[in-house]
Every structure is written in C-alpha cells, then in structure tokens.
Design an enzyme around this catalytic site. Sequence first.
Site, PDB file in Angstrom:
ATOM      1  CB  SER B  96      -0.893   0.007   1.246  1.00 13.79           C
ATOM      2  OG  SER B  96      -1.865  -1.005   1.158  1.00 13.79           O
ATOM      3  CE  LYS B 171      -5.262  -0.694   2.332  1.00 14.94           C
ATOM      4  NZ  LYS B 171      -3.993  -1.392   2.484  1.00 14.94           N
ATOM      5  CE  LYS B 239       1.561   2.304   4.438  1.00 12.96           C
ATOM      6  NZ  LYS B 239       1.786   0.987   3.811  1.00 12.96           N
TER       7      LYS B 239
END
Lengths: 294, 294
Positions: B96, B171, B239
């Site tokens: 990701s 995502k 993140k």
Amino acid sequence: MKTVGFIGLGIMGRPMAKNLLKAGYSLRVCDVNPEPVADLAALGATPCATPRETAQSVDVVITMLPNSPEVRQVVLGPDGVLEGAAPGVILVDMSSIAPEASREMAEAAARKGIPMLDAPVSGGEPGAINATLAIMVGGDAEAFAKVKDLLLTMGKSAVYIGGSGSGNVCKLANQIVVALNIIAVSEAYTLAAKANTDPKVVFEAIKGGLAGSNVMNAKSPLMFARNFKPGFRIELHRKDLRNALDTGDATGHPLPFTHLAFDILEKLIAEGKGKDDHGGIVQYFEALTGVTVE
Amino acid sequence: MKTVGFIGLGIMGRPMAKNLLKAGYSLRVCDVNPEPVADLAALGATPCATPRETAQSVDVVITMLPNSPEVRQVVLGPDGVLEGAAPGVILVDMSSIAPEASREMAEAAARKGIPMLDAPVSGGEPGAINATLAIMVGGDAEAFAKVKDLLLTMGKSAVYIGGSGSGNVCKLANQIVVALNIIAVSEAYTLAAKANTDPKVVFEAIKGGLAGSNVMNAKSPLMFARNFKPGFRIELHRKDLRNALDTGDATGHPLPFTHLAFDILEKLIAEGKGKDDHGGIVQYFEALTGVTVE
C-alpha cells in the site's frame, strides 16, 4: 392506554397518528395547520383547538414537533399539555430535540404527577408511514413499560436507553455517526475522482470490506445518480448537529468533527441546498475540488 | 505464470508467499530479514540474496513492502528488480503506497518492457493467512488478466480499478472511510458517555439503522472491552493517511477531515499508542473528554 392525544401532524406525525387510529386507539389531535387535523378527523379522530384540550381525557399524550422551542411551548406554555393533562397521564415526546430540554421538561411534568418520556425516532418518513421506526426511549422505566405496546404500533423497535434525556442523546449519537459517515464517503470519492479513479468502481471494490456501511450502500448510488431528493433533509440534520454541539458545550465535549460537519451543512443551506437529502453533502466536496462523483 | 519471485516476507508477505507455495507455484524469495527467508526455503522456496536475483528466471515478481521508499529501492535501486527481470516479466506491487509512486515506477518498468501493476490489499493479517484478501488492481488490463488467477490464490477477490496508480487510489479511499468511520463512532460514544448515556446501549440501539457500519460492528465491542491489540496498527493507518494527504496535495483536494484524522493519529503515536489497533483511536476522544466508553 386506549385514548391518545397527538400533537404535531407534520411529515412524521400525520402517518404515525394514522397508524395509531388503524390499531384501534381513540385519538384527539392538534396541529397549527388545519389541513392534517381535518384529514385525521375524517378518519375518526377528535380535533382539538389547543394542546391543553388535546391532553384532556386521554391516557397518553404524544408530541411530534420540529425542535426544542416548539416542544417547550406546547408542553409548558399557556394552553399547553401540562395545563390539560390529569396526573398519571404519560407524556411521550417523540420529537428529536436537545436532551437538556427533555430533562428540564420531564422535571416540570413530574412536579404535576405526569411522567414524561423522550422517545425520538429514526427511519424517516418511510418508517413513519410503514410503522418501521426505531424508537429510542429515555425517562421513567415504569412509564416506558406502560406505553411500549403503543409505541410498537408506530415502530419496529422501542429500546429503553436510560434516564430522562438519554433517548435524545442516543439520537444525537446516531446523527453524528450518519453525518460523518456521509462525509467520509464524500471525501473519499472526490479524492478518487481528483486522482482519475472512478468512484463507482471504488464503491464496488470496497463496500464489502471494513469500509462498508449502511450509509455507503444507501447513499452512494444516489450520489452517483445526482439524486438528492429527500429522504432526510440537510436542514433537519443541521438541527440535530446543532443540538449535539449544544450538548457537547453543556457536558464538556468539543466534538471537533461534528463542528466541522455542522459548518459544511451551514454552507450548503446558505447556498439553498437545505432541502436536499443529506446525501447531497457530497456537493460540498465537489464544489471544493471541482469534480463530481457521477 | 508458474514461477514467482516474492520480495518482502513480513506480516503480510510471508503468509501470502506460503499460499502461493501451497497452490503449486515455484517461488524465489527475498527479504532483509533472514528468518522468514529460511522459513520459506524450508517449504521449498529458493532463497535469493537481492531483488535482482529474485527477479531472474521467473514469470511474475511480487513485492510486499512497507511504503513507497522501500518499493522504489527494491524496484529501481541497484541490484533491484528492473536489473534482474527479463522483458515480459509482470511486476505486481501489492504494497500500500502512494499512487504517484506507483505511476512513476510503472513508467520506468514499461521502458524496460515490464508491465507493472499496483495491487494493494485489504483484509489484514487474517486475510493474508486465510487467502481472503480483497485485491485492488491498477495498471495494464492485459497484464492483470494474465495474473488474475495467481492473485486469487492469495485473495477472495481481485478487482480491476483502472490505470496505473488507481489500485492505490482505491486503497486510500478505503482507508479514509475506515479512519473517519472509527472517528465517527468514537466521537458519538464519548458524547453519549459525557451525557450520562451508556455507549453500549447506544450501540445496540443504532447499529441496525442508517448509522450501522462494518466499523461499528467490528470495533465497538473491542472499544467497550478495552481491547486494542492489533488488528491494524495506528502507525500503519497513519502511513496510509499521509499518502492520502500527499495525493490530495498533488491533485488539489484539501481533504479537511482526513487532515484532522491524521493529526489525531500523530498525537496517539507520540503518546506511544502507534502499535495499538486503529480501534484505539477512541482513546484520543476519551483523553479529550475525560470519559471512557467502557
């Protein structure tokens, strides 16, 4: 619990009162607007001129009104419910109002021997028409036990939350989650659109995972179709968030996200979108970014 | 598509690589940590010293790494994938990372005749172990068709989103919605607690209505039980939101709610809660208000 006074025959109150009539309750009805009063009278209800008159010779009084000031006026004001209701009558306010107002009125009513419940609902106009409302009840538990069957004539569930005001606290918690979940998908879909990724494909890809929600399933197709017909109006959601912020002020919760959500609803209302469905909140993010999620 | 190079054997990569071995693929593996390499070698994989070596004599290279810098290093760096892979090898980055990094690397790989897909996953460690990941794929559609069966060895779904980078955009949209839905229930439950209303009763009362969500169902019981064992760590969610904010900056989306959510994650990490499950975000609202949702 055979005879009911019903005050407030608007979008919600009128179909709720009709469901009580259908179930065999005797109704006394009252509204500032004569049209729904005549409508209910034609179905067998007794029209009344004032809340005081509506509260006479009944077992239960139900109020279904826009916000705290209207309920205060109808309950505490001249020719109000507390002037007409005999001790022992149960007062059920089904409006969505400030929990603090519910608590204050319940105290005033209790001094006259009248138990008062706050019993706001979710499920909107379809829930009111189809008697599938979810009813959240705060106040005296014994009084709740006495009116539970009556409430279930108008809804699919009636859950006892706790003491006076907690029905409305529960409703505010519900409205905070719904507003922020609409904002979550709005911010995510407009980011996708800005980054050249089709929000409709994103919806299909993520709806089955942890991001999935009833808001996502209900509102995404309407956003994609530009269908902002209410449903639940932005201006009503603004009222609920205002009551949430006031409750936050009173109890010491700064509600940082609800504040930001409230500001967005204010901006949309200033732009004339207050009567749009709350799924139309996406329009704020579209204007902010210059994309649409179509 | 019989031989796979797999780079990055962490919490996610190790079980994913094992599922490929179980399905009969020949594996070449590489990680900075020798322990999982030895583990996979004992199961029949060929250990490799560098990404370059891992990418030799395979049909597909998969990378599963923490973030954009690690993927850039492994793909573009010295002794990297692009030095070892022959033209025609398909590179699938399942990390990701930032969509912009995916796009840049896909361009560099294409110049060497190597189609590169961005294929991040959701479902966490359990999904990696049980091969039930949801895989979101951006990049060349023909390359996706060739590796789809291989991806479904590791997941329950592999959805083609669009061009290069759009897997990671999807995502990020997912992670924005999840973070904001956790915040929504956190803000609502702490308001309820401040207003003397039991959050557990609120949860039961509202979960079946429009406020209901997969986040509410999954995280509320853990919040009430003070169970913040990951799950998905706050530091990892930070993140993802950082990558979302960078994508917002790059495309012109101010992401007002994601910004506020990011600040909250930063504060929790500064307080040593970065390794808590993201359901532990509720602790920020508890500290803010002096109540707990127990």
